[in-house]
Design a protein around this motif. Sequence first.
Motif, PDB file in Angstrom:
ATOM      1  N   LYS A 285       0.839  -1.188   0.000  1.00 29.69           N
ATOM      2  CA  LYS A 285       0.000   0.000   0.000  1.00 29.69           C
ATOM      3  C   LYS A 285       0.879   1.245   0.000  1.00 29.69           C
ATOM      4  O   LYS A 285       1.568   1.527   0.982  1.00 29.69           O
ATOM      5  N   ASN A 286       0.884   1.929  -1.131  1.00 33.08           N
ATOM      6  CA  ASN A 286       1.613   3.200  -1.273  1.00 33.08           C
ATOM      7  C   ASN A 286       3.076   3.068  -0.849  1.00 33.08           C
ATOM      8  O   ASN A 286       3.614   3.911  -0.128  1.00 33.08           O
TER       9      ASN A 286
ATOM     10  N   THR B 201       6.966   3.281  -1.180  1.00 30.38           N
ATOM     11  CA  THR B 201       8.075   3.984  -1.834  1.00 30.38           C
ATOM     12  C   THR B 201       9.366   3.557  -1.156  1.00 30.38           C
ATOM     13  O   THR B 201       9.416   3.420   0.069  1.00 30.38           O
TER      14      THR B 201
ATOM     15  N   ASN C  78       5.404   4.808  -4.832  1.00 31.39           N
ATOM     16  CA  ASN C  78       3.974   4.738  -4.542  1.00 31.39           C
ATOM     17  C   ASN C  78       3.322   3.487  -5.151  1.00 31.39           C
ATOM     18  O   ASN C  78       2.312   3.559  -5.849  1.00 31.39           O
TER      19      ASN C  78
ATOM     20  N   SER D  55       1.262   0.052  -5.142  1.00 29.12           N
ATOM     21  CA  SER D  55       0.170  -0.630  -4.432  1.00 29.12           C
ATOM     22  C   SER D  55      -0.339  -1.800  -5.273  1.00 29.12           C
ATOM     23  O   SER D  55      -0.559  -1.661  -6.479  1.00 29.12           O
TER      24      SER D  55
ATOM     25  N   GLY E 169       4.969   3.956   3.316  1.00 27.16           N
ATOM     26  CA  GLY E 169       3.977   2.967   2.929  1.00 27.16           C
ATOM     27  C   GLY E 169       4.043   1.733   3.814  1.00 27.16           C
ATOM     28  O   GLY E 169       4.899   1.614   4.695  1.00 27.16           O
TER      29      GLY E 169
ATOM     30  N   HIS F  34       7.707   2.568 -11.062  1.00 27.51           N
ATOM     31  CA  HIS F  34       6.260   2.623 -10.900  1.00 27.51           C
ATOM     32  C   HIS F  34       5.623   1.299 -11.328  1.00 27.51           C
ATOM     33  O   HIS F  34       6.074   0.666 -12.292  1.00 27.51           O
TER      34      HIS F  34
END
Length: 286
Positions: free
Chosen positions: A6-7, A9, A25, A27, A62, A222
């Motif tokens: 979850k989120n 980084t 970020n 998830s 995160g 990402h």
Amino acid sequence: MAITFKNVTHVYQPGGPLEYEGLTNVSFEIPDGCFTAIIGQTGSGKSTLVQHINALLKPTSGTIKIGERIITSETKNKHLKPLRQQVGMVFQLPEQQLFAETVLDDISFGPQNFGMTQQQAQKTAYQMLDLVRLPASVASKSPFDLSGGQMRRVAIAGVLASQPTVLILDEPTAGLDPQGHQELMDLFYQLNQQGTTIILISHQMEDVARYAQQVLVMDQAHLIRDDQPQAIFNDRAFLQAHNLLEPESTQFARQLAQKGFKFNKLPITEEQLAQQLIPQLGGHYG
């Protein structure tokens, strides 16, 4: 065990002149017992991502949930031993993980480290040798006297000996001949069918198409897509935009379509290709 990011980084060398983000970020969720593939260009963040799953790396921000265990930037290493027993990792060139004087000692090291008696660990080691298709006679040999393919199998047996419920594979068949490649992929598929969650990093799109139920696509730190293999490999524009190859069966089907063959959806595996092609050639599939 289900796995949830979850989120998340991760920043390498924070505060320094060479600071950069290895994950940005991110998830996603991997269901318990899933066979998940992670694809993307070299340097896209694939290895950084999987090293968070057994907490070799911890998120800068995160949260990560592995089963019922939560990992954050504040998690202490002393609390992570049970997790690392449950989450096994086979690195690129796993034979570089070998270190002991004999094959038996190397495979039994992990189980003993996690609490097995020497006798139990050695019994498990012989079972793992059989699982990776190596004869029991190699147990007394130095792992460094074996062939490259045999060393790879010993390293994988050492990871499997701790009986992980999640197995991370970072290009596990790189450099192997076709037979060795197929035998290991069949082993990983068998483990998945028995309930082990498999997470595979691979540039072999045929393996991704054939074995994976879920595909995560990484690009420049990402996560850009989380989807099923059929949807990803039938999205040619997406693949081209991110410099990803189609499986060979899909490429061949496109060539056949230009010659008049019909496909209700582009096949991504040899089996799918044969299923749609053979009836058009006047034969019967199956």
